[in-house]
Design a protein around this motif. Structure first.
Motif, PDB file in Angstrom:
ATOM      1  N   LEU A  17      34.259   8.143 107.201  1.00 42.50           N
ATOM      2  CA  LEU A  17      34.153   6.939 108.011  1.00 42.50           C
ATOM      3  C   LEU A  17      34.667   5.715 107.282  1.00 42.50           C
ATOM      4  CD1 LEU A  17      30.616   7.544 109.513  1.00 42.50           C
ATOM      5  CD2 LEU A  17      32.815   8.438 110.249  1.00 42.50           C
ATOM      6  N   ASN A  18      34.847   5.820 105.992  1.00 45.85           N
ATOM      7  CA  ASN A  18      35.319   4.695 105.193  1.00 45.85           C
ATOM      8  C   ASN A  18      36.567   5.109 104.428  1.00 45.85           C
ATOM      9  OD1 ASN A  18      32.967   2.971 105.810  1.00 45.85           O
ATOM     10  ND2 ASN A  18      31.856   4.513 104.633  1.00 45.85           N
ATOM     11  N   ASN A  19      37.110   4.187 103.713  1.00 45.88           N
ATOM     12  CA  ASN A  19      38.311   4.449 102.927  1.00 45.88           C
ATOM     13  C   ASN A  19      37.925   5.170 101.643  1.00 45.88           C
ATOM     14  OD1 ASN A  19      40.675   4.421 101.477  1.00 45.88           O
ATOM     15  ND2 ASN A  19      41.186   2.309 101.980  1.00 45.88           N
ATOM     16  N   LEU A  20      38.124   6.471 101.641  1.00 44.00           N
ATOM     17  CA  LEU A  20      37.698   7.260 100.482  1.00 44.00           C
ATOM     18  C   LEU A  20      38.456   6.889  99.217  1.00 44.00           C
ATOM     19  CD1 LEU A  20      37.116  10.887 101.785  1.00 44.00           C
ATOM     20  CD2 LEU A  20      35.448   9.159 101.204  1.00 44.00           C
ATOM     21  N   THR A  21      39.730   6.592  99.364  1.00 43.25           N
ATOM     22  CA  THR A  21      40.514   6.254  98.164  1.00 43.25           C
ATOM     23  C   THR A  21      39.995   4.982  97.505  1.00 43.25           C
ATOM     24  OG1 THR A  21      42.117   5.061  99.533  1.00 43.25           O
ATOM     25  CG2 THR A  21      42.578   7.376  99.044  1.00 43.25           C
ATOM     26  N   LYS A  22      39.326   4.154  98.275  1.00 49.17           N
ATOM     27  CA  LYS A  22      38.761   2.915  97.714  1.00 49.17           C
ATOM     28  C   LYS A  22      37.403   3.157  97.088  1.00 49.17           C
ATOM     29  CE  LYS A  22      37.506  -1.820  98.999  1.00 49.17           C
ATOM     30  NZ  LYS A  22      37.438  -2.822 100.094  1.00 49.17           N
ATOM     31  N   THR A  23      36.587   3.988  97.720  1.00 55.47           N
ATOM     32  CA  THR A  23      35.226   4.210  97.233  1.00 55.47           C
ATOM     33  C   THR A  23      35.110   5.342  96.222  1.00 55.47           C
ATOM     34  OG1 THR A  23      34.760   5.678  99.101  1.00 55.47           O
ATOM     35  CG2 THR A  23      34.229   3.352  99.375  1.00 55.47           C
ATOM     36  N   MET A  24      35.898   6.401  96.401  1.00 49.80           N
ATOM     37  CA  MET A  24      35.715   7.583  95.559  1.00 49.80           C
ATOM     38  C   MET A  24      36.587   7.596  94.316  1.00 49.80           C
ATOM     39  SD  MET A  24      35.660  11.612  96.683  1.00 49.80           S
ATOM     40  CE  MET A  24      34.373  11.405  97.907  1.00 49.80           C
ATOM     41  N   VAL A  25      37.784   7.061  94.381  1.00 47.91           N
ATOM     42  CA  VAL A  25      38.704   7.124  93.245  1.00 47.91           C
ATOM     43  C   VAL A  25      38.096   6.537  91.969  1.00 47.91           C
ATOM     44  CG1 VAL A  25      40.870   6.211  92.307  1.00 47.91           C
ATOM     45  CG2 VAL A  25      40.838   7.286  94.555  1.00 47.91           C
ATOM     46  N   PRO A  26      37.522   5.323  91.980  1.00 47.50           N
ATOM     47  CA  PRO A  26      36.930   4.806  90.737  1.00 47.50           C
ATOM     48  C   PRO A  26      35.763   5.645  90.240  1.00 47.50           C
ATOM     49  CG  PRO A  26      36.405   3.379  92.611  1.00 47.50           C
ATOM     50  CD  PRO A  26      37.439   4.339  93.071  1.00 47.50           C
ATOM     51  N   ASN A  27      35.035   6.276  91.152  1.00 47.61           N
ATOM     52  CA  ASN A  27      33.927   7.139  90.735  1.00 47.61           C
ATOM     53  C   ASN A  27      34.426   8.395  90.036  1.00 47.61           C
ATOM     54  OD1 ASN A  27      32.177   5.309  91.844  1.00 47.61           O
ATOM     55  ND2 ASN A  27      31.794   6.474  93.716  1.00 47.61           N
ATOM     56  N   ILE A  28      35.484   8.976  90.586  1.00 46.43           N
ATOM     57  CA  ILE A  28      36.061  10.172  89.963  1.00 46.43           C
ATOM     58  C   ILE A  28      36.613   9.840  88.586  1.00 46.43           C
ATOM     59  CG2 ILE A  28      37.830  11.954  90.175  1.00 46.43           C
ATOM     60  CD1 ILE A  28      35.483  12.120  92.199  1.00 46.43           C
ATOM     61  N   GLU A  29      37.252   8.677  88.453  1.00 45.62           N
ATOM     62  CA  GLU A  29      37.791   8.253  87.157  1.00 45.62           C
ATOM     63  C   GLU A  29      36.680   8.085  86.128  1.00 45.62           C
ATOM     64  OE1 GLU A  29      39.961   4.718  88.040  1.00 45.62           O
ATOM     65  OE2 GLU A  29      41.726   5.796  88.786  1.00 45.62           O
ATOM     66  N   LEU A  30      35.532   7.527  86.553  1.00 41.99           N
ATOM     67  CA  LEU A  30      34.396   7.364  85.639  1.00 41.99           C
ATOM     68  C   LEU A  30      33.893   8.714  85.152  1.00 41.99           C
ATOM     69  CD1 LEU A  30      32.047   5.784  84.317  1.00 41.99           C
ATOM     70  CD2 LEU A  30      30.837   5.957  86.501  1.00 41.99           C
ATOM     71  N   LEU A  31      33.759   9.662  86.055  1.00 39.06           N
ATOM     72  CA  LEU A  31      33.264  10.982  85.676  1.00 39.06           C
ATOM     73  C   LEU A  31      34.222  11.676  84.709  1.00 39.06           C
ATOM     74  CD1 LEU A  31      31.942  12.166  89.173  1.00 39.06           C
ATOM     75  CD2 LEU A  31      30.587  11.376  87.219  1.00 39.06           C
ATOM     76  N   ARG A  32      35.489  11.493  84.915  1.00 38.97           N
ATOM     77  CA  ARG A  32      36.463  12.089  83.983  1.00 38.97           C
ATOM     78  C   ARG A  32      36.396  11.426  82.615  1.00 38.97           C
ATOM     79  NH1 ARG A  32      41.233  12.463  88.566  1.00 38.97           N
ATOM     80  NH2 ARG A  32      40.705  14.572  89.314  1.00 38.97           N
ATOM     81  N   GLU A  33      36.150  10.127  82.592  1.00 34.35           N
ATOM     82  CA  GLU A  33      36.072   9.395  81.329  1.00 34.35           C
ATOM     83  C   GLU A  33      34.908   9.859  80.466  1.00 34.35           C
ATOM     84  OE1 GLU A  33      35.826   5.311  82.364  1.00 34.35           O
ATOM     85  OE2 GLU A  33      37.918   5.169  83.043  1.00 34.35           O
ATOM     86  N   ILE A  34      33.805  10.274  81.079  1.00 34.65           N
ATOM     87  CA  ILE A  34      32.635  10.710  80.300  1.00 34.65           C
ATOM     88  C   ILE A  34      32.701  12.186  79.943  1.00 34.65           C
ATOM     89  CG2 ILE A  34      31.173   8.918  81.299  1.00 34.65           C
ATOM     90  CD1 ILE A  34      29.874  11.127  83.025  1.00 34.65           C
ATOM     91  N   GLY A  35      33.799  12.864  80.329  1.00 33.90           N
ATOM     92  CA  GLY A  35      33.992  14.252  79.927  1.00 33.90           C
ATOM     93  C   GLY A  35      33.665  15.299  80.963  1.00 33.90           C
TER      94      GLY A  35
END
Length: 462
Positions: free
Chosen positions: A153-171
C-alpha cells in the motif's frame, strides 16, 4: 476508481424501493447479515443486479469461497460497483502470471482487499519487481503477499530499502533478511528510526545478527512495546523465573513472548503444579509452550508419567524429548514399544486423559526409581518418595519418618508450603545452611498437596 451510484433525482418512493433492493441483494447474494447489509446500503445503491452479479461471478470463477466473498463485501461494499473487466481482472491476471494459485489468490485479496483499489502499473507491479529483486524466488514473493496487510500500500522502495541496508551493515546475510521479509513484512518495512532502535536493543541482549533467531527477536521487539514485554516477564517471574532465566528462554525462542497470558498460565500451571516440573525446565525449553495443552502436552505427559512409574523410562526426561517430536515418533518410542508392559497406554493417549485420571488408574503402590531433580510424594492412600539418591523407597507406611532437605533456593520458591504436608520444625544444616525437616508419611498427605510443596532431597534419617 470505484464509483458509488447515488439516488440523486429519484423520488422518495423510488429511493426506498432502490434501498430495499440493495439490502435484499446484499443479504441473499452476498451473504451479509441484515445488520451488515443495512450499514453497507448506506454506502451504495443499485437498481438492478447486473454489475454486482458480474463482480461476484468474477470472484467465484477465480476460486473465492462464499465466506471470503462475504467478508470482502462486508468490509468493502463498493467493490460491487467496480468495473470487473478493467479494474479487478487485470490484477487477478497479473498475480496468476507470477504463479499465484486460485486458493492463494483468494487468500491474498481476502486478507488485503485494499490491493484491489491500488493501481496495477503504479503500485502492484513496481512493488512486485522490488520484492522479486530482494527475495529472488517467486514463492517467497507470494508468501510475502499472503502475509502483507500494508506492504503493497506504500512505496516499498522508500520504506524498506534503508531497513535492508541497515540489516546488511550489521552482518545479516541474505537468508535471514529474506526470512524477516517473508515472515514479517510489517517489521521489514517499519519506520527506519524504530528499526534502528530495535536492532540495537536486540544486539545488546546478545543475539548474533547472522542467525535467524536474531530476526525472530527483532520481530518480537517491534511487535510488543516495552511495558508489554515487562509485563510478560512479570508473568514468568511469578512462576520462579529470574531475569537470567527469562533471557535464556528469550534467546532460544523469542516468539514465546507473543503467547497470550492465558495460554502461558494454563501451560505453566499444568507443567509446574501438576507435573512437578521445575519452572526453570520450561525456561530451557520455552518452545513447549507453543503446543496445545489439551491435544499434545497433557496426553504425552500422561503417557510418560505412567512409563516413569513403571520404571521403564528415565524419570529425568527433558520435556522437549517427547513434546517436540512428531506424532509418529512419539507413538513408536513411548506407546507401541511398551504396550506389552502397560496395556492402557494407547487408550490413555487417544482419550487425552489428564495426569490426575492417569494417577487414579495406575496401581497405587508402584515403586518409583531414582534419580531425580526433585523429591516428591505421590498417591492418595500411601506415599512414595522419588529421590536424588540411588535407593528405592517402597510403599512407605503411615508414620514412617525421614528427613527432607530443602536448599536455600527452594526455600524461597516454597516459603509457605512446607507445613502443609506434615513437616516438623526446620533444622539448619551447619555445612550448607540448607533446612532439614523431619518428615512423616501421612494418610492425609495427598498427591497434589505434596507435589506443590516439596522440592528438595529426601533421605532416610541417620
Amino acid at each position: 476508481m470505484f464509483k458509488s451510484v447515488t439516488s440523486i433525482g429519484l423520488s422518495e418512493s423510488e429511493q426506498r424501493k432502490e434501498h430495499s433492493f440493495t439490502v435484499s441483494y446484499l443479504i441473499n447474494s452476498c451473504g451479509l447479515s441484515p445488520k451488515s447489509a443495512l450499514l453497507a446500503s448506506k454506502k451504495l445503491h443499485f437498481k438492478n443486479p447486473d454489475r454486482p452479479d458480474s463482480v461476484l461471478n468474477l470472484f467465484k470463477e477465480n476460486g473465492f469461497k462464499n465466506t471470503q466473498i462475504t467478508k470482502l463485501i462486508t468490509n468493502n461494499p463498493s467493490f460491487l460497483l467496480s468495473d470487473p473487466e478493467n479494474t479487478i481482472l487485470p490484477k487477478i491476471e497479473f498475480l496468476r502470471s507470477i504463479g499465484v494459485s486460485s486458493s492463494e489468490l483468494a487468500d491474498i485479496f481476502s486478507y488485503n482487499p485494499e490491493l484491489l483499489k491500488k493501481s496495477l502499473k503504479k503500485n502492484l507491479i513496481p512493488n512486485y519487481d522490488f520484492l522479486k529483486s530482494l527475495l529472488i524466488e517467486n514463492e517467497k514473493v507470494i508468501t510475502t503477499l499472503k502475509r502483507s496487510q500494508w506492504s503493497f500500500l506504500n512505496n516499498l522502495t522508500k520504506t524498506m530499502v534503508p531497513n535492508i541496508e541497515l540489516l546488511r551493515e550489521i552482518g545479516a546475510p541474505q537468508s535471514t533478511i529474506s526470512f524477516l521479509v517473508t515472515t514479517s513484512p510489517f517489521a521489514a518495512s517499519i519506520q527506519h528510526s524504530k528499526l534502528v532502535k530495535a536492532v540495537q536493543e536486540v544486539k545488546e541482549m546478545g543475539f548474533n545478527p547472522s542467525r535467524v533467531v536474531f530476526m525472530e527477536a527483532l520481530k518480537v521487539v517491534l511487535s510488543l512495546r516495552k511495558p508489554t514485554r515487562e509485563y510478560k516477564f512479570e508473568i514468568f517471574r511469578r512462576w520462579g523465573w529470574s531475569k537470567e532465566d527469562f533471557l535464556v528462554a528469550f534467546r532460544k525462542h523469542p516468539c514465546f513472548m507473543l503467547l497470550s497470558e492465558e495460554k502461558i498460565t494454563k501451560a505453566m500451571n499444568y507443567l509446574v503444579n501438576k507435573l512437578g516440573r521445575p519452572s526453570t525446565d520450561i525456561a530451557r525449553n520455552p518452545v513447549v509452550l507453543y503446543y496445545s495443552l489439551e491435544k499434545r502436552i497433557i496426553p504425552r505427559c500422561s503417557v510418560v508419567q505412567i512409563l516413569i512409574a513403571k520404571d521403564v523410562v528415565k524419570n529425568d526426561l527433558c520435556l522437549s524429548t517427547f513434546i517436540l517430536i512428531t506424532e509418529k515418533s512419539f507413538l513408536e518410542r513411548y506407546v507401541y514399544r511398551f504396550e506389552d508392559i502397560v496395556s492402557q497406554l494407547l487408550s490413555v493417549y487417544h482419550s487425552k486423559m489428564d495426569l490426575l485420571d492417569v494417577e487414579i488408574q495406575v496401581q497405587k503402590n508402584l515403586v518409583l526409581q531414582a534419580p531425580s531433580q526433585k523429591g516428591w510424594v505421590s498417591s492418595e492412600n500411601s506415599c512414595k518418595i522419588r529421590t536424588e539418591n540411588t535407593y528405592r523407597v517402597e510403599k512407605p507406611k503411615l508414620g514412617e519418618k525421614g528427613i527432607l532437605r530443602i536448599s536455600q533456593k527452594k526455600q524461597r520458591e516454597f516459603p509457605d508450603k512446607i507445613s502443609d504436608v506434615g513437616f516438623g520444625e526446620p533444622m539448619v544444616s551447619q555445612k550448607s545452611q540448607d533446612k532439614e525437616f523431619d518428615f512423616s508419611v501421612f494418610h492425609k498427605c495427598t498427591f497434589w498437596d505434596a507435589r506443590k510443596a516439596i522440592s528438595g532431597v529426601w533421605r532416610q534419617p541417620t
